[in-house]
Design a protein around this motif. Structure first.
Motif, PDB file in Angstrom:
ATOM      1  N   ALA A 151      -5.326   4.482   5.852  1.00  0.00           N
ATOM      2  CA  ALA A 151      -4.140   4.820   5.061  1.00  0.00           C
ATOM      3  C   ALA A 151      -2.876   4.247   5.682  1.00  0.00           C
ATOM      4  N   GLY A 152      -2.807   4.238   7.008  1.00  0.00           N
ATOM      5  CA  GLY A 152      -1.623   3.708   7.669  1.00  0.00           C
ATOM      6  C   GLY A 152      -1.464   2.222   7.466  1.00  0.00           C
ATOM      7  N   ILE A 153      -2.519   1.455   7.733  1.00  0.00           N
ATOM      8  CA  ILE A 153      -2.398  -0.003   7.608  1.00  0.00           C
ATOM      9  C   ILE A 153      -2.335  -0.438   6.147  1.00  0.00           C
ATOM     10  N   THR A 154      -2.975   0.292   5.242  1.00  0.00           N
ATOM     11  CA  THR A 154      -2.926  -0.059   3.824  1.00  0.00           C
ATOM     12  C   THR A 154      -1.506   0.010   3.285  1.00  0.00           C
ATOM     13  N   THR A 155      -0.701   0.910   3.819  1.00  0.00           N
ATOM     14  CA  THR A 155       0.683   1.028   3.366  1.00  0.00           C
ATOM     15  C   THR A 155       1.637   0.200   4.228  1.00  0.00           C
ATOM     16  N   TYR A 156       1.365   0.121   5.517  1.00  0.00           N
ATOM     17  CA  TYR A 156       2.221  -0.664   6.414  1.00  0.00           C
ATOM     18  C   TYR A 156       2.207  -2.146   6.046  1.00  0.00           C
ATOM     19  N   SER A 157       1.028  -2.693   5.764  1.00  0.00           N
ATOM     20  CA  SER A 157       0.906  -4.131   5.558  1.00  0.00           C
ATOM     21  C   SER A 157       1.785  -4.653   4.422  1.00  0.00           C
ATOM     22  N   PRO A 158       1.757  -4.054   3.221  1.00  0.00           N
ATOM     23  CA  PRO A 158       2.643  -4.576   2.177  1.00  0.00           C
ATOM     24  C   PRO A 158       4.121  -4.322   2.463  1.00  0.00           C
ATOM     25  N   LEU A 159       4.438  -3.190   3.078  1.00  0.00           N
ATOM     26  CA  LEU A 159       5.841  -2.947   3.425  1.00  0.00           C
ATOM     27  C   LEU A 159       6.335  -4.004   4.400  1.00  0.00           C
ATOM     28  N   GLY A 183       0.073   7.636  -0.154  1.00  0.00           N
ATOM     29  CA  GLY A 183       1.491   7.765  -0.480  1.00  0.00           C
ATOM     30  C   GLY A 183       2.301   8.465   0.589  1.00  0.00           C
ATOM     31  N   HIS A 184       1.750   9.509   1.200  1.00  0.00           N
ATOM     32  CA  HIS A 184       2.543  10.225   2.196  1.00  0.00           C
ATOM     33  C   HIS A 184       2.751   9.353   3.438  1.00  0.00           C
ATOM     34  N   MET A 185       1.783   8.445   3.720  1.00  0.00           N
ATOM     35  CA  MET A 185       1.997   7.506   4.811  1.00  0.00           C
ATOM     36  C   MET A 185       3.034   6.457   4.424  1.00  0.00           C
ATOM     37  N   GLY A 186       3.004   6.017   3.159  1.00  0.00           N
ATOM     38  CA  GLY A 186       3.993   5.054   2.700  1.00  0.00           C
ATOM     39  C   GLY A 186       5.408   5.580   2.824  1.00  0.00           C
ATOM     40  N   VAL A 187       5.610   6.848   2.478  1.00  0.00           N
ATOM     41  CA  VAL A 187       6.934   7.457   2.598  1.00  0.00           C
ATOM     42  C   VAL A 187       7.383   7.457   4.054  1.00  0.00           C
ATOM     43  N   LYS A 188       6.505   7.900   4.951  1.00  0.00           N
ATOM     44  CA  LYS A 188       6.875   7.993   6.369  1.00  0.00           C
ATOM     45  C   LYS A 188       7.202   6.619   6.957  1.00  0.00           C
ATOM     46  N   ILE A 189       6.346   5.648   6.648  1.00  0.00           N
ATOM     47  CA  ILE A 189       6.514   4.327   7.264  1.00  0.00           C
ATOM     48  C   ILE A 189       7.731   3.606   6.693  1.00  0.00           C
ATOM     49  N   ALA A 190       7.926   3.651   5.375  1.00  0.00           N
ATOM     50  CA  ALA A 190       9.089   2.993   4.774  1.00  0.00           C
ATOM     51  C   ALA A 190      10.388   3.590   5.309  1.00  0.00           C
ATOM     52  N   ARG A 191      10.409   4.902   5.485  1.00  0.00           N
ATOM     53  CA  ARG A 191      11.609   5.551   6.045  1.00  0.00           C
ATOM     54  C   ARG A 191      11.834   5.074   7.481  1.00  0.00           C
ATOM     55  N   ALA A 192      10.756   4.991   8.273  1.00  0.00           N
ATOM     56  CA  ALA A 192      10.899   4.543   9.654  1.00  0.00           C
ATOM     57  C   ALA A 192      11.356   3.093   9.730  1.00  0.00           C
ATOM     58  N   MET A 193      11.052   2.298   8.708  1.00  0.00           N
ATOM     59  CA  MET A 193      11.507   0.903   8.664  1.00  0.00           C
ATOM     60  C   MET A 193      12.974   0.790   8.274  1.00  0.00           C
ATOM     61  N   GLY A 194      13.565   1.904   7.883  1.00  0.00           N
ATOM     62  CA  GLY A 194      14.990   1.909   7.573  1.00  0.00           C
ATOM     63  C   GLY A 194      15.339   1.883   6.109  1.00  0.00           C
ATOM     64  N   SER A 247     -26.202   5.475   3.216  1.00  0.00           N
ATOM     65  CA  SER A 247     -24.829   5.093   3.517  1.00  0.00           C
ATOM     66  C   SER A 247     -24.180   6.138   4.411  1.00  0.00           C
ATOM     67  N   VAL A 248     -23.707   5.696   5.571  1.00  0.00           N
ATOM     68  CA  VAL A 248     -22.931   6.546   6.480  1.00  0.00           C
ATOM     69  C   VAL A 248     -21.483   6.098   6.360  1.00  0.00           C
ATOM     70  N   PRO A 249     -20.631   6.830   5.614  1.00  0.00           N
ATOM     71  CA  PRO A 249     -19.244   6.388   5.416  1.00  0.00           C
ATOM     72  C   PRO A 249     -18.402   6.574   6.675  1.00  0.00           C
ATOM     73  N   GLY A 250     -17.114   6.262   6.527  1.00  0.00           N
ATOM     74  CA  GLY A 250     -16.160   6.510   7.591  1.00  0.00           C
ATOM     75  C   GLY A 250     -15.596   5.261   8.224  1.00  0.00           C
ATOM     76  N   HIS A 251     -14.287   4.986   7.978  1.00  0.00           N
ATOM     77  CA  HIS A 251     -13.645   3.828   8.590  1.00  0.00           C
ATOM     78  C   HIS A 251     -12.239   4.156   9.095  1.00  0.00           C
ATOM     79  N   GLU A 252     -12.046   5.403   9.507  1.00  0.00           N
ATOM     80  CA  GLU A 252     -10.792   5.816  10.143  1.00  0.00           C
ATOM     81  C   GLU A 252     -11.186   6.529  11.439  1.00  0.00           C
ATOM     82  N   ILE A 253     -11.497   5.733  12.448  1.00  0.00           N
ATOM     83  CA  ILE A 253     -12.217   6.228  13.616  1.00  0.00           C
ATOM     84  C   ILE A 253     -11.332   6.232  14.856  1.00  0.00           C
TER      85      ILE A 253
END
Length: 351
Positions: free
Chosen positions: A160-168, A188-199, A59-65
């Protein structure tokens, strides 16, 4: 075929190690990418150690490329050599089911193909991810990156970005709403940033008092320490929406009690063991909703990348060499990263 150098788990009990393999040569619709950076997701660790019991070894991991286009197939019309691009959690889907037709490839009725640990459509071969110096992907699953600097910190947006952006985005988070984010880790730290940017007015909910200052720095206006009964009691019935990013089993009832009538808590963390079942009365007496969310489709992921570029949002990262991945896994288990490891693929030349 294209010679490729990466790191792989050969079984669930051994550390990751150097691994040479081959990628397919670009077909007409393919984009060949030289990988610059790859984020380290907790799913990588779960898979490398076969904690979900479904790992295809090696297994070669990695999906944030994040990388640059090195070559394109004869029919590619969306990208050119030299373009800065990204690849996220999936590299194919059936493209004809209702979900795919709606741009929701992550919910493909026939199962999307993971960037790693997934049998390719039309074949039985295992897919190998971004812990490598290159990758070949159909152009429909390649994303444009418009960030101009700090590219290593862009990589975690692909998961991490899309996992939090999509439900928001799906639950229409925005101005006038008070939104709780549970956990201040990679998600979580991405969720905080994105939710704040959404207003939204953002409230961090954490078990760690030492993360309070970081939560406020990242965009939260308030911090609730969930182990403090008085703070939790004071916050009852106050939140419109909760994004729960914690990937460990925990009591959901205490968090559901923070929602207003008709509020929703969405789970995006994927624990190895189930959460304790919630008390149905926590839901029915306030018409609250408990939901889940995966990643996002390709169109929504592109939307997220553009949104983050417009608002100057990237992940808080620690850049590591490829040979540091096994130590990084151990530190992840201890919560010793703020807030995402990213591998500098130039370091592969030393292995």
């Amino acid at each position: 075929m294209i010679k490729t150098r990466g790191y792989a788990a050969l079984n669930g009990d051994q550390p990751l190690q150097p691994f040479d393999f081959e990628r397919r040569a670009p077909a007409p619709q393919d984009v060949q990418i030289d990988i610059l950076y790859c984020g380290v997701c907790h799913s990588d660790l779960h898979t490398a150690r076969n904690e979900w019991g479904n790992t295809l070894f090696p297994s070669v991991p990695g999906h944030e490329i994040v990388g640059r286009v090195a070559a394109i197939g004869s029919a590619v019309d969306k990208f050119q050599v030299g373009d800065l691009v990204g690849v996220g959690c999936m590299i194919d889907s059936c493209q004809h089911c209702p979900s795919c037709a709606e741009g929701l490839e992550q919910f493909c009725d026939n199962g999307f193909t993971g960037t790693y640990n997934g049998s390719a459509f039309g074949g039985q071969e295992n897919t190998y991810g971004g812990y490598a110096n290159n990758i070949v992907v159909r152009q429909e699953f390649v994303l444009k990156i418009s960030h101009t600097d700090n590219l290593a910190a862009v990589a975690p947006l692909l998961c991490a970005g899309i996992t939090t952006y999509s439900p928001l985005r799906h639950w229409s988070v925005g101005p006038g709403q008070k939104v709780g984010v549970v956990g201040l880790g990679g998600l979580g730290h991405m969720g905080v940033k994105i939710a704040r940017a959404m207003g939204a007015q953002v409230v961090l909910i954490t078990t760690s008092p030492d993360k309070s200052a970081d939560g406020l720095r990242l965009g939260a206006e308030e911090v609730i320490i969930s182990t403090d009964p008085q703070q939790m009691a004071a916050a009852r019935n106050s939140l419109d929406f909760i994004l729960n990013t914690v990937a460990a089993p925990h009591d959901l009832d205490a968090l559901l009690a923070l929602l207003k009538r008709d509020g929703t808590m969405t789970l995006v963390g994927a624990p190895a063991d189930p959460h304790p079942a919630p008390d149905v009365f926590s839901l029915i007496f306030k018409r609250r909703k408990l939901a889940g969310s995966l990643i996002g489709g390709i169109q929504e992921t592109q939307e997220m990348l553009d949104f983050c570029a417009e608002h100057g949002i990237v992940s808080d990262i620690e850049l590591i060499p490829m040979e540091g991945i096994n130590d990084a896994y151990e530190r992840m288990l201890q919560g010793d990263v703020r807030y995402r490891f990213v591998i500098d693929m130039a370091s592969l030349a030393n292995n």
